[in-house]
Design a protein around this motif. Structure first.
Motif, PDB file in Angstrom:
ATOM      1  N   LEU A  68       0.831  -1.210   0.000  1.00 28.54           N
ATOM      2  CA  LEU A  68       0.000   0.000   0.000  1.00 28.54           C
ATOM      3  C   LEU A  68       0.863   1.257   0.000  1.00 28.54           C
ATOM      4  CD1 LEU A  68      -2.838  -1.001   2.508  1.00 28.54           C
ATOM      5  CD2 LEU A  68      -3.002  -0.794   0.020  1.00 28.54           C
ATOM      6  N   TRP A  69       1.943   1.241   0.772  1.00 30.93           N
ATOM      7  CA  TRP A  69       2.848   2.392   0.786  1.00 30.93           C
ATOM      8  C   TRP A  69       3.480   2.603  -0.596  1.00 30.93           C
ATOM      9  CZ3 TRP A  69       4.522   6.774   2.573  1.00 30.93           C
ATOM     10  CH2 TRP A  69       5.773   7.240   2.174  1.00 30.93           C
ATOM     11  N   LEU A  70       3.948   1.519  -1.209  1.00 30.21           N
ATOM     12  CA  LEU A  70       4.569   1.642  -2.520  1.00 30.21           C
ATOM     13  C   LEU A  70       3.572   2.138  -3.564  1.00 30.21           C
ATOM     14  CD1 LEU A  70       6.765  -1.591  -2.582  1.00 30.21           C
ATOM     15  CD2 LEU A  70       7.571   0.769  -2.430  1.00 30.21           C
ATOM     16  N   LEU A  71       2.332   1.659  -3.492  1.00 28.07           N
ATOM     17  CA  LEU A  71       1.305   2.146  -4.416  1.00 28.07           C
ATOM     18  C   LEU A  71       1.057   3.637  -4.223  1.00 28.07           C
ATOM     19  CD1 LEU A  71      -1.294  -0.774  -4.283  1.00 28.07           C
ATOM     20  CD2 LEU A  71       0.036  -0.070  -6.271  1.00 28.07           C
ATOM     21  N   ALA A  72       0.957   4.069  -2.962  1.00 26.95           N
ATOM     22  CA  ALA A  72       0.739   5.487  -2.683  1.00 26.95           C
ATOM     23  C   ALA A  72       1.927   6.318  -3.157  1.00 26.95           C
ATOM     24  CB  ALA A  72       0.503   5.697  -1.189  1.00 26.95           C
ATOM     25  N   ALA A  73       3.153   5.837  -2.903  1.00 31.68           N
ATOM     26  CA  ALA A  73       4.348   6.564  -3.331  1.00 31.68           C
ATOM     27  C   ALA A  73       4.427   6.641  -4.848  1.00 31.68           C
ATOM     28  CB  ALA A  73       5.598   5.878  -2.773  1.00 31.68           C
ATOM     29  N   THR A  74       4.063   5.555  -5.528  1.00 29.68           N
ATOM     30  CA  THR A  74       4.091   5.560  -6.986  1.00 29.68           C
ATOM     31  C   THR A  74       3.067   6.532  -7.557  1.00 29.68           C
ATOM     32  OG1 THR A  74       4.815   3.240  -7.007  1.00 29.68           O
ATOM     33  CG2 THR A  74       3.877   4.118  -9.038  1.00 29.68           C
ATOM     34  N   MET A  75       1.854   6.517  -7.016  1.00 32.17           N
ATOM     35  CA  MET A  75       0.838   7.455  -7.478  1.00 32.17           C
ATOM     36  C   MET A  75       1.254   8.903  -7.216  1.00 32.17           C
ATOM     37  SD  MET A  75      -1.581   5.728  -8.920  1.00 32.17           S
ATOM     38  CE  MET A  75      -0.207   4.725  -9.535  1.00 32.17           C
ATOM     39  N   PHE A  76       1.885   9.142  -6.084  1.00 38.72           N
ATOM     40  CA  PHE A  76       2.368  10.484  -5.754  1.00 38.72           C
ATOM     41  C   PHE A  76       3.424  10.933  -6.766  1.00 38.72           C
ATOM     42  CE2 PHE A  76       5.473  13.156  -3.426  1.00 38.72           C
ATOM     43  CZ  PHE A  76       4.640  14.219  -3.099  1.00 38.72           C
ATOM     44  N   GLU A  77       4.330  10.026  -7.108  1.00 33.47           N
ATOM     45  CA  GLU A  77       5.392  10.373  -8.043  1.00 33.47           C
ATOM     46  C   GLU A  77       4.855  10.574  -9.453  1.00 33.47           C
ATOM     47  OE1 GLU A  77       8.619  10.374 -10.722  1.00 33.47           O
ATOM     48  OE2 GLU A  77       7.044   8.862 -10.693  1.00 33.47           O
ATOM     49  N   VAL A  78       3.850   9.778  -9.840  1.00 32.40           N
ATOM     50  CA  VAL A  78       3.320   9.852 -11.201  1.00 32.40           C
ATOM     51  C   VAL A  78       2.484  11.110 -11.408  1.00 32.40           C
ATOM     52  CG1 VAL A  78       1.715   8.769 -12.827  1.00 32.40           C
ATOM     53  CG2 VAL A  78       3.409   7.373 -11.623  1.00 32.40           C
ATOM     54  N   PHE A  79       1.610  11.415 -10.445  1.00 32.61           N
ATOM     55  CA  PHE A  79       0.637  12.483 -10.659  1.00 32.61           C
ATOM     56  C   PHE A  79       1.064  13.828 -10.074  1.00 32.61           C
ATOM     57  CE2 PHE A  79      -1.972   8.595 -10.879  1.00 32.61           C
ATOM     58  CZ  PHE A  79      -2.522   8.788 -12.144  1.00 32.61           C
ATOM     59  N   TYR A  80       2.055  13.849  -9.184  1.00 29.20           N
ATOM     60  CA  TYR A  80       2.508  15.106  -8.589  1.00 29.20           C
ATOM     61  C   TYR A  80       3.861  15.452  -9.201  1.00 29.20           C
ATOM     62  CZ  TYR A  80       3.624  18.596  -5.015  1.00 29.20           C
ATOM     63  OH  TYR A  80       3.960  19.754  -4.367  1.00 29.20           O
ATOM     64  N   LYS A  81       3.863  16.315 -10.212  1.00 28.43           N
ATOM     65  CA  LYS A  81       5.064  16.581 -10.996  1.00 28.43           C
ATOM     66  C   LYS A  81       6.237  17.098 -10.172  1.00 28.43           C
ATOM     67  CE  LYS A  81       2.692  17.265 -15.397  1.00 28.43           C
ATOM     68  NZ  LYS A  81       2.455  18.187 -16.540  1.00 28.43           N
ATOM     69  N   PRO A  82       6.034  17.979  -9.156  1.00 27.59           N
ATOM     70  CA  PRO A  82       7.189  18.415  -8.356  1.00 27.59           C
ATOM     71  C   PRO A  82       7.930  17.277  -7.673  1.00 27.59           C
ATOM     72  CG  PRO A  82       5.345  19.893  -7.995  1.00 27.59           C
ATOM     73  CD  PRO A  82       4.822  18.742  -8.815  1.00 27.59           C
ATOM     74  N   ALA A  83       7.237  16.121  -7.486  1.00 27.29           N
ATOM     75  CA  ALA A  83       7.901  14.982  -6.839  1.00 27.29           C
ATOM     76  C   ALA A  83       8.979  14.377  -7.721  1.00 27.29           C
ATOM     77  CB  ALA A  83       6.869  13.913  -6.481  1.00 27.29           C
ATOM     78  N   ARG A  84       8.947  14.695  -9.017  1.00 28.05           N
ATOM     79  CA  ARG A  84       9.942  14.140  -9.926  1.00 28.05           C
ATOM     80  C   ARG A  84      11.258  14.899  -9.858  1.00 28.05           C
ATOM     81  NH1 ARG A  84       5.764  13.842 -15.085  1.00 28.05           N
ATOM     82  NH2 ARG A  84       4.087  12.772 -13.959  1.00 28.05           N
TER      83      ARG A  84
END
Length: 299
Positions: A229-245
């Motif tokens: 669940l953490w990895l899924l949340a982190a992946t979604m955060f990285e994919v959809f939140y551009k500043p996270a990149r």
């Protein structure tokens, strides 16, 4: 509801995939309004219908065949996985025409499934062995990806600190560039999420084939689920939140993922998870008899 879902057939999701392929093929010719929305919509519908079809196929039938243990099932599973990869690229890189290369194999695998549908299924023991191997390999690969992401995150933070304090003049201690470490972090995040998700799914099917139930309350299962669940949340955060990149955000995510991995491994090693004789999810009727009981039975 079940009766309605049982009406889903291969034709339903194949039709969705074909519509997406047609929309993909029209890209070079002319611009169509809402084309990307339509592609996303039909692809998502196709994936959901495909998954529901597989889930219904996995329902116990009372026979000797294992769950999801035919070449037909495996071909459809592989097709679904490839279709899910295409959806990821469609979301992440909408301008790339990867559908030319991914969608035809998706449809070809469905066709292969139809051709091998009449093949004899595996036995329940064979199915358990196959899914056990998939579970073990996927969890191992996922754990390695988390560890590699953690090391890349540590190197990123060190390199960032050296740049900030102008310590790069020491040529004996060289690290990859920040851009390269960021890319490695992202890839490890995606890969670990996919591998651990596959590993948990394979573990569920394995236990259903073996014991007919899953030990959801085991510490190893709980913490592995929390890690996923953490990895899924982190992946979604990285994919959809551009500043996270950019910057340190992805590195912090991979460092936290390593912490969850340590907790999950500790839970697995200190619980009966994976031990045949001590598994709490194993029905009593299937547990091996105690030595004393066996002696009394013989006498």
């Amino acid at each position: 509801m079940i009766e309605f879902l049982s009406g889903i057939s291969v034709t339903c999701f194949v039709t969705s995939y074909l519509i997406v392929l047609v929309l993909e093929l029209t890209r070079p010719w002319r611009e169509l309004p809402l084309r990307r929305v339509g592609m996303l919509g039909f692809m998502l519908v196709g994936l959901v219908l495909h998954l529901v079809y597989l889930i219904l196929r996995a329902q116990p039938s009372g026979g000797e065949a294992g769950l999801l243990a035919t070449w037909y099932d495996w071909s459809l599973l592989l097709s679904w996985g490839l279709a899910a990869c295409y959806l990821f690229f469609l979301i992440r890189r909408p301008e790339a025409t990867v559908g030319y290369f991914l969608l035809p194999p998706v449809l070809a695998l469905v066709l292969l499934a139809m051709l091998v549908r009449g093949f004899a299924p595996f036995s329940r023991e064979e199915a358990t062995g196959i899914w056990r191997n998939v579970h073990a390999m996927a969890m191992l690969v996922g754990a390695v990806a988390v560890l590699l992401g953690f090391l890349a995150g540590v190197m990123f933070l060190i390199q960032s600190w050296r740049l900030k304090h102008k310590r790069l003049g020491r040529q004996r201690f060289r690290l990859p560039t920040l851009e390269g470490l960021q890319r490695l972090n992202r890839k490890c995040l995606y890969f670990s999420t996919t591998a651990l998700g596959l590993g948990l799914l394979a573990g569920i099917v394995m236990n259903l084939n073996r014991w007919g139930q899953v030990g959801w309350t085991e510490r190893g299962v709980i913490f592995s689920g929390v890690l996923l669940l953490w990895l899924l949340a982190a992946t979604m955060f990285e994919v959809f939140y551009k500043p996270a990149r950019r910057g340190r955000k992805v590195s912090y995510l991979t460092l936290a993922s390593f912490g969850f991995l340590v907790l999950a491994m500790a839970a697995v090693l200190t619980s009966p998870h994976g031990r045949q004789d001590d598994s709490p999810s194993q029905p009593a009727s299937l547990r091996p008899a105690e030595p004393s009981a066996a002696v009394e039975a013989q006498s």
